[in-house]
Write a protein that holds these residues in place. Structure first.
Motif, PDB file in Angstrom:
ATOM      1  N   UNK A  94      10.472   2.632  13.250  1.00 53.75           N
ATOM      2  CA  UNK A  94      10.712   4.065  13.073  1.00 53.75           C
ATOM      3  C   UNK A  94      11.446   4.260  11.755  1.00 53.75           C
ATOM      4  N   UNK A  95      11.441   5.519  11.275  1.00 55.74           N
ATOM      5  CA  UNK A  95      12.180   5.869  10.064  1.00 55.74           C
ATOM      6  C   UNK A  95      12.455   7.360  10.094  1.00 55.74           C
ATOM      7  N   UNK A  96      13.492   7.770   9.372  1.00 54.74           N
ATOM      8  CA  UNK A  96      13.839   9.183   9.348  1.00 54.74           C
ATOM      9  C   UNK A  96      15.073   9.423   8.506  1.00 54.74           C
ATOM     10  N   UNK A  97      15.611  10.625   8.631  1.00 58.89           N
ATOM     11  CA  UNK A  97      16.764  11.040   7.841  1.00 58.89           C
ATOM     12  C   UNK A  97      18.071  10.536   8.447  1.00 58.89           C
ATOM     13  N   UNK A  98      19.086  10.445   7.601  1.00 59.99           N
ATOM     14  CA  UNK A  98      20.445  10.169   8.075  1.00 59.99           C
ATOM     15  C   UNK A  98      20.915  11.369   8.899  1.00 59.99           C
ATOM     16  N   UNK A  99      21.941  11.183   9.725  1.00 59.09           N
ATOM     17  CA  UNK A  99      22.399  12.284  10.583  1.00 59.09           C
ATOM     18  C   UNK A  99      22.827  13.541   9.825  1.00 59.09           C
ATOM     19  N   UNK A 100      23.333  13.375   8.605  1.00 58.74           N
ATOM     20  CA  UNK A 100      23.861  14.531   7.869  1.00 58.74           C
ATOM     21  C   UNK A 100      23.219  14.709   6.496  1.00 58.74           C
ATOM     22  N   UNK A 101      22.018  14.157   6.317  1.00 59.84           N
ATOM     23  CA  UNK A 101      21.319  14.243   5.027  1.00 59.84           C
ATOM     24  C   UNK A 101      19.833  14.513   5.246  1.00 59.84           C
ATOM     25  N   UNK A 102      19.230  15.247   4.320  1.00 61.75           N
ATOM     26  CA  UNK A 102      17.786  15.367   4.286  1.00 61.75           C
ATOM     27  C   UNK A 102      17.216  14.072   3.718  1.00 61.75           C
ATOM     28  N   UNK A 103      15.940  13.787   3.968  1.00 62.30           N
ATOM     29  CA  UNK A 103      15.286  12.631   3.349  1.00 62.30           C
ATOM     30  C   UNK A 103      13.803  12.940   3.227  1.00 62.30           C
ATOM     31  N   UNK A 104      13.239  12.610   2.070  1.00 62.79           N
ATOM     32  CA  UNK A 104      11.802  12.730   1.847  1.00 62.79           C
ATOM     33  C   UNK A 104      11.281  11.374   1.416  1.00 62.79           C
ATOM     34  N   UNK A 105      10.137  10.976   1.971  1.00 59.90           N
ATOM     35  CA  UNK A 105       9.491   9.750   1.510  1.00 59.90           C
ATOM     36  C   UNK A 105       7.993   9.959   1.394  1.00 59.90           C
ATOM     37  N   UNK A 106       7.382   9.161   0.534  1.00 56.42           N
ATOM     38  CA  UNK A 106       5.926   9.065   0.490  1.00 56.42           C
ATOM     39  C   UNK A 106       5.524   8.029   1.523  1.00 56.42           C
ATOM     40  N   UNK A 107       4.516   8.331   2.303  1.00 59.94           N
ATOM     41  CA  UNK A 107       3.969   7.402   3.288  1.00 59.94           C
ATOM     42  C   UNK A 107       2.583   7.005   2.816  1.00 59.94           C
ATOM     43  N   UNK A 108       2.364   5.695   2.687  1.00 58.80           N
ATOM     44  CA  UNK A 108       1.075   5.170   2.247  1.00 58.80           C
ATOM     45  C   UNK A 108       0.532   4.228   3.308  1.00 58.80           C
ATOM     46  N   UNK A 109      -0.626   4.582   3.861  1.00 56.48           N
ATOM     47  CA  UNK A 109      -1.263   3.749   4.877  1.00 56.48           C
ATOM     48  C   UNK A 109      -2.755   3.659   4.585  1.00 56.48           C
ATOM     49  N   UNK A 110      -3.350   2.596   5.081  1.00 54.91           N
ATOM     50  CA  UNK A 110      -4.792   2.432   5.014  1.00 54.91           C
ATOM     51  C   UNK A 110      -5.317   2.559   6.433  1.00 54.91           C
ATOM     52  N   UNK A 111      -6.262   3.487   6.656  1.00 55.69           N
ATOM     53  CA  UNK A 111      -6.802   3.682   7.997  1.00 55.69           C
ATOM     54  C   UNK A 111      -7.698   2.507   8.367  1.00 55.69           C
ATOM     55  N   UNK A 112      -7.896   2.322   9.682  1.00 56.34           N
ATOM     56  CA  UNK A 112      -8.776   1.249  10.134  1.00 56.34           C
ATOM     57  C   UNK A 112     -10.232   1.726  10.118  1.00 56.34           C
ATOM     58  N   UNK A 113     -11.136   0.905  10.626  1.00 55.83           N
ATOM     59  CA  UNK A 113     -12.569   1.215  10.594  1.00 55.83           C
ATOM     60  C   UNK A 113     -12.931   2.472  11.380  1.00 55.83           C
ATOM     61  N   UNK A 114     -12.075   2.872  12.312  1.00 50.41           N
ATOM     62  CA  UNK A 114     -12.330   4.077  13.110  1.00 50.41           C
ATOM     63  C   UNK A 114     -11.576   5.295  12.580  1.00 50.41           C
ATOM     64  N   UNK A 115     -10.855   5.128  11.447  1.00 48.65           N
ATOM     65  CA  UNK A 115     -10.117   6.242  10.862  1.00 48.65           C
ATOM     66  C   UNK A 115      -8.711   6.406  11.404  1.00 48.65           C
ATOM     67  N   UNK A 116      -8.245   5.465  12.235  1.00 45.03           N
ATOM     68  CA  UNK A 116      -6.897   5.548  12.806  1.00 45.03           C
ATOM     69  C   UNK A 116      -5.866   5.032  11.814  1.00 45.03           C
ATOM     70  N   UNK A 117      -4.774   5.764  11.695  1.00 45.35           N
ATOM     71  CA  UNK A 117      -3.703   5.331  10.790  1.00 45.35           C
ATOM     72  C   UNK A 117      -2.465   4.844  11.531  1.00 45.35           C
TER      73      UNK A 117
END
Length: 138
Positions: A94-117
């Motif tokens: 899992x991942x996310x923001x700190x309790x008292x801070x905003x957070x933005x990230x880029x997420x990069x994934x490659x889908x599988x043969x059925x399009x699932x990420x």
């Protein structure tokens, strides 16, 4: 030079996948033989993903704020702008923001043969999240 204008509106993160307010902007979607899915994910303070895995792994790159990331059974790590985290294929995390801070990230994934990420699991409990380390030098 080619500019592709963004025509996809910001989407609220689904409640089955996230705790707290999360907003997603599409960066790249799989098409024309590409399997890349990329998103800019904006977490409000305390917001986080549920436990999940990716069939081909995931790279996140923090662009602003302060966050947290954890692989199942490992320590909760503080992540900051410029930090890149790679989760192995099938690694429960899992991942996310700190309790008292905003957070933005880029997420990069490659889908599988059925399009699932991703395969989504249980929400990270408040008790699990409360084990997050304090921010040093914030």
């Amino acid at each position: 030079m080619e500019i592709t204008r963004n025509s996809i509106e910001t989407a609220a993160g689904p409640g089955d996948w996230f705790t707290g307010a999360v907003f997603i902007d599409a960066v790249a979607t799989p098409s024309d033989g590409s399997r890349l899915s990329a998103s800019s994910v904006h977490f409000t303070p305390g917001a986080r993903t549920a436990w999940h895995t990716h069939p081909n792994g995931q790279t996140i790159c923090v662009t602003e704020g302060v966050g947290r990331a954890q692989g199942r059974g490992g320590p909760i790590e503080v992540i900051r702008p410029g930090d890149r985290v790679f989760f192995e294929p099938g690694e429960d995390h899992w991942h996310g923001a700190a309790p008292d801070r905003f957070m933005t990230h880029l997420s990069l994934v490659e889908v599988d043969d059925k399009g699932n990420s991703a395969t989504w699991g249980a929400h990270v409990s408040d008790e699990e999240y409360a084990a997050s380390p304090k921010i040093e030098g914030a």
